[in-house]
Design a protein around this motif. Structure first.
Motif, mmCIF file in Angstrom:
data_model
loop_
_atom_site.group_PDB
_atom_site.id
_atom_site.type_symbol
_atom_site.label_atom_id
_atom_site.label_comp_id
_atom_site.label_asym_id
_atom_site.label_seq_id
_atom_site.Cartn_x
_atom_site.Cartn_y
_atom_site.Cartn_z
ATOM 1 N N UNK A 6 46.987 -14.626 19.366
ATOM 2 C CA UNK A 6 46.859 -14.098 18.000
ATOM 3 C C UNK A 6 48.251 -13.874 17.396
ATOM 4 N N UNK A 7 49.140 -13.292 18.190
ATOM 5 C CA UNK A 7 50.488 -12.966 17.697
ATOM 6 C C UNK A 7 51.246 -14.233 17.283
ATOM 7 N N UNK A 8 51.205 -15.243 18.126
ATOM 8 C CA UNK A 8 51.950 -16.477 17.830
ATOM 9 C C UNK A 8 51.391 -17.157 16.588
ATOM 10 N N UNK A 9 50.075 -17.264 16.522
ATOM 11 C CA UNK A 9 49.480 -17.948 15.359
ATOM 12 C C UNK A 9 49.724 -17.173 14.067
ATOM 13 N N UNK A 10 49.805 -15.844 14.172
ATOM 14 C CA UNK A 10 50.112 -15.034 12.974
ATOM 15 C C UNK A 10 51.584 -15.141 12.591
ATOM 16 N N UNK A 11 52.425 -15.526 13.543
ATOM 17 C CA UNK A 11 53.867 -15.544 13.287
ATOM 18 C C UNK A 11 54.474 -16.950 13.266
ATOM 19 N N UNK A 12 53.687 -17.893 12.823
ATOM 20 C CA UNK A 12 54.225 -19.234 12.558
ATOM 21 C C UNK A 12 54.403 -20.130 13.764
ATOM 22 N N UNK A 13 53.781 -19.767 14.895
ATOM 23 C CA UNK A 13 53.894 -20.617 16.094
ATOM 24 C C UNK A 13 52.479 -21.014 16.503
ATOM 25 N N UNK A 14 52.136 -22.251 16.209
ATOM 26 C CA UNK A 14 50.765 -22.691 16.484
ATOM 27 C C UNK A 14 50.534 -22.786 17.996
ATOM 28 N N UNK A 15 49.510 -22.102 18.456
ATOM 29 C CA UNK A 15 49.229 -22.065 19.891
ATOM 30 C C UNK A 15 47.728 -22.176 20.089
ATOM 31 N N UNK A 16 47.343 -22.600 21.269
ATOM 32 C CA UNK A 16 45.914 -22.806 21.533
ATOM 33 C C UNK A 16 45.542 -22.325 22.927
ATOM 34 N N UNK A 17 44.285 -21.873 23.096
ATOM 35 C CA UNK A 17 43.826 -21.559 24.462
ATOM 36 C C UNK A 17 43.558 -22.861 25.197
ATOM 37 N N UNK A 18 43.240 -22.764 26.478
ATOM 38 C CA UNK A 18 42.992 -23.956 27.292
ATOM 39 C C UNK A 18 41.516 -24.326 27.204
ATOM 40 N N UNK A 19 41.152 -25.482 27.768
ATOM 41 C CA UNK A 19 39.760 -25.944 27.727
ATOM 42 C C UNK A 19 38.845 -25.014 28.524
ATOM 43 N N UNK A 20 37.681 -24.768 27.965
ATOM 44 C CA UNK A 20 36.678 -24.033 28.742
ATOM 45 C C UNK A 20 36.285 -24.917 29.932
ATOM 46 N N UNK A 21 36.240 -24.341 31.154
ATOM 47 C CA UNK A 21 35.875 -25.167 32.313
ATOM 48 C C UNK A 21 34.518 -25.831 32.105
ATOM 49 N N UNK A 22 34.399 -27.038 32.625
ATOM 50 C CA UNK A 22 33.189 -27.846 32.383
ATOM 51 C C UNK A 22 31.917 -27.145 32.866
ATOM 52 N N UNK A 23 31.999 -26.417 34.009
ATOM 53 C CA UNK A 23 30.782 -25.791 34.549
ATOM 54 C C UNK A 23 30.287 -24.655 33.655
ATOM 55 N N UNK A 24 31.139 -24.203 32.717
ATOM 56 C CA UNK A 24 30.708 -23.112 31.825
ATOM 57 C C UNK A 24 30.097 -23.636 30.524
ATOM 58 N N UNK A 25 30.215 -24.931 30.269
ATOM 59 C CA UNK A 25 29.635 -25.490 29.049
ATOM 60 C C UNK A 25 28.135 -25.679 29.242
ATOM 61 N N UNK A 67 54.781 -23.140 9.770
ATOM 62 C CA UNK A 67 54.152 -23.097 11.102
ATOM 63 C C UNK A 67 54.753 -24.185 11.999
ATOM 64 N N UNK A 68 55.187 -23.840 13.179
ATOM 65 C CA UNK A 68 55.635 -24.876 14.130
ATOM 66 C C UNK A 68 54.376 -25.432 14.784
ATOM 67 N N UNK A 69 54.114 -26.736 14.569
ATOM 68 C CA UNK A 69 52.831 -27.279 15.046
ATOM 69 C C UNK A 69 52.759 -27.408 16.564
ATOM 70 N N UNK A 70 51.535 -27.414 17.065
ATOM 71 C CA UNK A 70 51.312 -27.506 18.512
ATOM 72 C C UNK A 70 51.778 -28.849 19.059
ATOM 73 N N UNK A 71 51.251 -29.932 18.474
ATOM 74 C CA UNK A 71 51.608 -31.264 18.989
ATOM 75 C C UNK A 71 51.265 -32.313 17.935
ATOM 76 N N UNK A 72 52.283 -32.746 17.224
ATOM 77 C CA UNK A 72 52.053 -33.742 16.171
ATOM 78 C C UNK A 72 52.848 -35.018 16.481
ATOM 79 N N UNK A 73 52.406 -36.145 15.914
ATOM 80 C CA UNK A 73 53.134 -37.389 16.204
ATOM 81 C C UNK A 73 54.503 -37.442 15.543
ATOM 82 N N UNK A 74 55.362 -38.255 16.114
ATOM 83 C CA UNK A 74 56.706 -38.478 15.580
ATOM 84 C C UNK A 74 56.757 -39.946 15.157
ATOM 85 N N UNK A 75 56.745 -40.181 13.842
ATOM 86 C CA UNK A 75 56.620 -41.561 13.340
ATOM 87 C C UNK A 75 57.890 -41.952 12.600
ATOM 88 N N UNK A 76 58.949 -42.184 13.343
ATOM 89 C CA UNK A 76 60.229 -42.434 12.673
ATOM 90 C C UNK A 76 60.869 -43.759 13.056
#
Ligand code: PLP
Length: 384
Positions: free
Chosen positions: A314-333, A1-10
């Protein structure tokens, strides 16, 4: 899986952490804490930096020191990560949510200006002038612009508006280390700026934050408040309710090593952004976040809009590309549904319903970027 955003500690992370352990300096007193906060402040062009446990508590302290109280309002964009709003609530203040601009996804300054000119009045109290909301009668003490995804809005205009309406600016720069408007670094436009070094940020200490300011007295107070407001090095005497919010040396040690490699990581991010924009231009119905020509963003997390957001996710996460939706707007929480929401077209909702973030780690390789792009292209082919 290609991660969404991980640290680089080198870099020197291990060496500096080992130094903390070897010397026993793992807690909040230790030279890496001072070094880290100085490096961040210097990089941003601020006079002072105060290291704390994370960005959220940094935003909390910045508001306390701006004099935000439970009787006040704080203006925040409706699209942000929950921590911005939580930090307002920790002070007891009431947020007012401002919708975002459809192009750059930052706080909509037309809406902000309309709201301030039509729904507020100014009043002088003991020689100082403040802005009050006409309906609630509460003072609007501060504004927290959020540099969403490392992009920035028109900070020149925002600064003018805030001066006119006597609002303290506390920049939520948690995502924006390395982002610049004209020649000025994010976090340095107002009273305070706050950076985050959470695990998914451009550089990370695992968890951490730095508050920056040009005001010596405020910086000293921030340090005092984040260390239990203890007045004497020897005696256990405290002069107000303080917080145990100071960053610990072992995490600051990671931060110092990360700051050393930051320029290279930032360059990689900007190259990644250019590559994604070139390769994904015109693919499907993809729409990019617009960047003002005066802004040089840090390109923290590559996010675009598409009407096929859920299917692509769904397609990206099933095919090794980690992806995420955006934040739910604050007024909807649930907990913020009753807050004042200033909007004309509910742009936030549209961004939320269509946006998707794709792999953007600071150390992402060109090979990984190519795989991300080809997987996205494959998806749109399956859509006919
Ligand atoms: C916009 C925004 N505000 C605040 C925070 C809080 O920072 P932290 O996680 O360091 O508490 C984050 C990130 O996590 C963020 O993205």
């Amino acid at each position: 899986m290609i991660p969404l955003s991980i640290p680089q500690l080198e870099g020197n992370e291990w060496k500096y952490v080992k130094d903390c352990i070897d010397t026993g300096w793992i807690s909040s007193a230790g030279s890496y804490v001072n070094q880290f906060e100085q490096m961040v402040a210097e990089y941003a062009g601020a006079k002072y930096g105060v290291a704390c446990m994370n960005g959220t508590v940094g935003l909390h302290i910045a508001q306390i020191l701006s004099g935000v109280t439970q009787d006040d309002h704080v203006l925040v964009p409706n699209i942000t990560f929950i921590a911005t709003l939580n930090a307002v609530k920790y002070t007891g203040a009431t947020p007012i949510l401002i919708d975002v601009d459809a192009n750059n996804w930052q706080m909509d300054l037309d809406l902000l200006e309309d709201f301030l000119s039509n729904s507020t009045s100014s009043k002088s109290i003991e020689g100082a002038t403040f802005t009050f909301h006409n309906t609630t009668g509460k003072r609007i003490k501060a504004i927290m612009p959020v540099h969403v995804l490392g992009n920035m809005g028109d900070m020149a205009r925002l600064s003018e508006i805030c001066e006119k309406y006597h609002l303290d600016i506390i920049e939520d720069s948690t995502e924006a280390l390395g982002s610049i408007f004209k020649d000025k670094h994010s976090g340095t436009f107002g009273k305070f700026g706050v950076f985050s070094f959470n695990g998914n940020k451009i550089i990370s200490t695992g968890g951490g934050g730095v508050i920056v300011t040009d005001d010596k007295e405020l910086a000293e107070k921030a340090k005092h408040l984040t260390t239990q407001a203890k007045v004497s090095a020897m005696d256990y005497i405290h002069d107000e309710i303080g917080y145990n919010y100071r960053l610990v040396n072992v995490l600051a040690a990671i931060g110092v090593a990360q700051m050393e490699t930051f320029p290279n990581l930032l360059e990689n991010k900007r190259k990644m952004d250019a590559f994604y924009r070139k390769e994904l231009e015109g693919v499907g119905d993809i729409i990019f976040q617009v960047v003002d020509e005066r802004v040089n963003p840090n390109c923290w997390l590559f996010t675009f809009k598409t009407s096929k957001m859920r299917e692509l996710l769904a397609y990206l996460n099933e095919n090794g590309v980690q992806s995420r939706p955006f934040w739910m707007p604050m007024n909807q929480l649930e907990m913020f549904k009753k807050e004042i929401y200033v909007s004309s077209e509910d742009v936030s909702s549209n961004i939320y319903n269509t946006s998707i973030s794709i792999p953007s780690s600071a150390g992402i390789t060109l090979e990984q970027q190519k795989t991300v792009v080809s997987t996205i292209k494959e998806f749109y082919k399956t859509q006919g």
